[in-house]
Design a protein around this motif. Structure first.
Motif, PDB file in Angstrom:
ATOM      1  N   ARG A 132       0.843  -1.185   0.000  1.00  0.00           N
ATOM      2  CA  ARG A 132       0.000   0.000   0.000  1.00  0.00           C
ATOM      3  C   ARG A 132       0.886   1.245   0.000  1.00  0.00           C
ATOM      4  O   ARG A 132       2.056   1.207   0.397  1.00  0.00           O
ATOM      5  CB  ARG A 132      -0.914   0.037   1.230  1.00  0.00           C
ATOM      6  CG  ARG A 132      -1.963  -1.057   1.275  1.00  0.00           C
ATOM      7  CD  ARG A 132      -3.029  -0.841   0.220  1.00  0.00           C
ATOM      8  NE  ARG A 132      -4.137  -1.780   0.310  1.00  0.00           N
ATOM      9  CZ  ARG A 132      -4.189  -2.950  -0.322  1.00  0.00           C
ATOM     10  NH1 ARG A 132      -3.156  -3.333  -1.074  1.00  0.00           N
ATOM     11  NH2 ARG A 132      -5.237  -3.729  -0.200  1.00  0.00           N
ATOM     12  N   GLN A 175       1.184   4.572   1.908  1.00  0.00           N
ATOM     13  CA  GLN A 175       0.695   5.226   3.124  1.00  0.00           C
ATOM     14  C   GLN A 175       0.842   6.738   2.978  1.00  0.00           C
ATOM     15  O   GLN A 175       1.909   7.244   2.640  1.00  0.00           O
ATOM     16  CB  GLN A 175       1.482   4.753   4.348  1.00  0.00           C
ATOM     17  CG  GLN A 175       0.956   5.320   5.658  1.00  0.00           C
ATOM     18  CD  GLN A 175       1.727   4.766   6.845  1.00  0.00           C
ATOM     19  OE1 GLN A 175       2.744   5.334   7.258  1.00  0.00           O
ATOM     20  NE2 GLN A 175       1.254   3.655   7.383  1.00  0.00           N
ATOM     21  N   ASN A 209      -4.083   4.321   4.001  1.00  0.00           N
ATOM     22  CA  ASN A 209      -3.297   3.437   3.155  1.00  0.00           C
ATOM     23  C   ASN A 209      -4.090   3.141   1.902  1.00  0.00           C
ATOM     24  O   ASN A 209      -5.224   2.624   1.972  1.00  0.00           O
ATOM     25  CB  ASN A 209      -2.970   2.141   3.894  1.00  0.00           C
ATOM     26  CG  ASN A 209      -2.168   2.392   5.157  1.00  0.00           C
ATOM     27  OD1 ASN A 209      -1.121   3.033   5.103  1.00  0.00           O
ATOM     28  ND2 ASN A 209      -2.650   1.917   6.297  1.00  0.00           N
ATOM     29  N   ALA A 234      -4.426   1.561  -2.129  1.00  0.00           N
ATOM     30  CA  ALA A 234      -3.954   0.447  -2.955  1.00  0.00           C
ATOM     31  C   ALA A 234      -3.218   0.959  -4.181  1.00  0.00           C
ATOM     32  O   ALA A 234      -3.474   2.066  -4.673  1.00  0.00           O
ATOM     33  CB  ALA A 234      -5.132  -0.419  -3.373  1.00  0.00           C
ATOM     34  N   SER A 294      -4.114   4.810  -5.752  1.00  0.00           N
ATOM     35  CA  SER A 294      -2.909   5.585  -5.445  1.00  0.00           C
ATOM     36  C   SER A 294      -2.780   6.793  -6.368  1.00  0.00           C
ATOM     37  O   SER A 294      -2.435   7.899  -5.930  1.00  0.00           O
ATOM     38  CB  SER A 294      -1.657   4.706  -5.567  1.00  0.00           C
ATOM     39  OG  SER A 294      -1.588   3.764  -4.534  1.00  0.00           O
TER      40      SER A 294
END
Length: 387
Positions: free
Chosen positions: A52, A54, A67, A69, A74
Motif C-alpha cells: 500500500r 501510506q 493506506n 492500494a 494511489s
C-alpha cells in the motif's frame, strides 16, 4: 534554473507512483495560497492485504493516516496532493532524489541527484533516520536553500546533537557568527526548540541587507521574539549577554579565527566551527623555506595548500586546548557534498592547560615559523600567553 511548474509536478507524480519510492514529503505553501493540510508524507508499506501507499497528513494539530492500494486508487490520491498549493516537495526513490521548491513567480526550482546508498545496518538494527531536520520541513518554504545546503545544515545539526548533553534543559543562548542567509540559524533554532530548550538565537553578518532580509524571515516564521540579527563584523558585533553556544558555518579564512576568538572571550560552553579557506598560513608558508626535512611537503603548490589547511586547523584545535577547551577536528559531512567538510568542535572545561600542551603547540609553531591569526587575536584579548 527555474522550470515550468506543471512539468516539474508531472515528474514528481511519476516518482511518487514509482514502485521504488521510499519516502516523500510535501510542506510549505505557495505565495498567496494555503494548502488544506500543513504537511503530507508518503511512504510504501506492506500490510496483510498487500503493498500500500501510506499517506500521512496533518492540519497542524491532528495527524491523519490512510493506506491506498496501488494503481488507480494511489494515482487519484497522489493527484489530489499535487493539486494542493504546497511550496516544497522532497521525493526519494531507490535511485533518485528530487527537491522541488515553488518560487514566488510560480515557477519550479528543482534539484535532482542520485540517491546516496547507505552502508547496510547491522542485523537487528533499524536504518537510522536520514535527516535530523526534515528537508520537507515547512521552514524551508520560507528560507529556501539548495538540497546540498540542506544536507550541510543537517550534518552540522547532527554534530551539534552529538555535542550537547542529552540532559540539557532550560534556556540556551546561541550566536551564529557569519550567518549569511541564515540557513543554519533558522534550522538550529527549529532543532533546539524542538528539544524543549528555551532558545534565544542571534545571527551576525557584516551586511545590513542580510540583517533586514533575515529579520523579515524571522517575522514571517513567527520567531522574531526568539531569533534576531545584528549587522557587524564577527570580531566587533554587539552580542550581549554572552552566548552559551557559538556556531560558525564556513566563515572564510581568518573569519573562522575571529569566531573562535570571540567564543573564547565569551567563555562559551560549546563551539562548533566549520572552517572555509585557509589562505593566511598558506601565504606564510610560501614566504619561507620549509624546515628540514619537510621541503617535499611544501614544494608543490597543491601540496602546500593542503598542508596549510591541516596545519591551520591543527593549530586552532591546539590553541583551544591551551585556553581551556576540549577540542577535536572531525568530518561533519561527506566530501562529495563540500570539500570544506571539517568541523572544529570544542567544549569548555575551564581546566588550565598543562605544560605539555603548551609546549606541543609552541614547538609546532616555532618549527614552521608561522604566526596563527587565532594566536594574535587571543593575545590582543588579554588571554594568557602561550609560552
Amino acid at each position: 534554473m527555474p522550470e515550468p511548474l506543471d512539468a516539474a509536478l508531472t515528474e514528481v507524480r511519476t516518482l511518487l507512483l514509482d514502485p521504488t519510492l521510499t519516502r516523500a514529503v510535501a510542506a510549505g505553501r505557495r505565495r498567496g495560497r494555503r494548502p488544506t493540510v500543513a504537511r503530507a508524507e508518503l511512504r510504501p508499506v506492506t500490510l496483510k492485504a498487500g503493498p500500500r501507499l501510506q499517506i500521512a497528513t496533518s492540519d497542524g494539530v491532528r495527524p491523519y493516516t490512510r493506506n491506498v492500494a496501488p494503481g488507480a486508487e494511489s494515482a487519484a490520491a497522489v493527484d489530489e496532493l499535487l493539486a494542493e498549493p504546497f511550496g516544497n516537495w522532497h521525493v526519494e526513490t531507490a535511485d533518485a532524489t528530487l527537491q522541488l521548491r515553488v518560487t514566488k513567480s510560480g515557477e519550479a526550482q528543482v534539484h535532482r541527484a542520485a540517491t546516496a546508498r547507505p552502508a547496510a545496518a547491522p542485523a537487528g538494527h533499524d536504518r537510522a533516520k536520514e535527516y535530523l531536520l526534515d528537508p520537507g520541513d515547512e521552514i524551508f518554504a520560507e528560507i529556501g536553500g539548495s538540497a546540498a545546503k540542506r544536507r550541510q545544515v543537517d550534518a552540522f545539526l547532527r554534530a551539534l546533537a552529538a555535542t550537547l548533553p542529552d540532559e540539557l534543559t532550560g534556556s540556551l543562548r546561541v550566536v551564529d557568527l557569519g550567518c549569511g542567509n541564515a540557513y543554519l540559524t533558522f534550522a538550529a533554532y527549529r532543532y533546539l526548540s524542538r528539544r524543549g530548550l528555551d532558545v534565544e538565537l542571534i545571527g551576525v553578518d557584516v551586511r545590513e541587507d542580510q540583517r533586514r532580509r533575515n529579520t523579515e524571515l524571522a517575522q514571517r516564521l513567527g520567531w522574531a521574539d526568539k531569533v534576531s540579527f545584528v549587522a557587524g563584523t564577527i570580531a566587533d558585533a554587539v552580542v550581549d549577554p554572552a552566548p552559551d553556544l557559538v556556531l560558525a558555518l564556513h566563515a572564510c579564512d581568518t573569519a573562522t579565527d575571529e569566531a573562535l576568538a570571540r567564543a573564547v572571550r565569551w567563555e562559551a560552553r560549546w563551539v562548533l566551527a566549520a572552517p572555509c579557506c585557509h589562505h593566511d598560513l598558506a601565504k606564510q608558508l610560501r614566504a619561507q623555506p620549509a624546515p628540514a626535512p619537510y621541503d617535499l611537503l611544501t614544494r608543490q603548490g597543491i601540496l602546500r595548500e593542503r598542508f596549510a589547511d591541516v596545519l591551520t586547523d591543527a593549530l586552532r584545535a591546539g590553541l583551544l586546548r591551551v585556553h581551556g577547551y576540549r577540542a577535536e577536528v572531525v568530518e561533519f559531512v561527506d566530501s562529495q557534498h563540500t570539500p570544506r567538510n571539517l568541523l572544529i568542535r570544542a567544549r569548555r572545561t575551564g581546566t588550565e592547560a598543562t605544560g605539555a600542551q603548551r609546549a606541543e603547540y609552541r614547538e609546532l609553531v616555532d618549527q614552521w615559523r608561522v604566526t596563527p591569526r587565532l594566536e594574535t587575536l587571543l593575545a590582543t584579548a588579554d588571554q594568557p600567553p602561550v609560552d
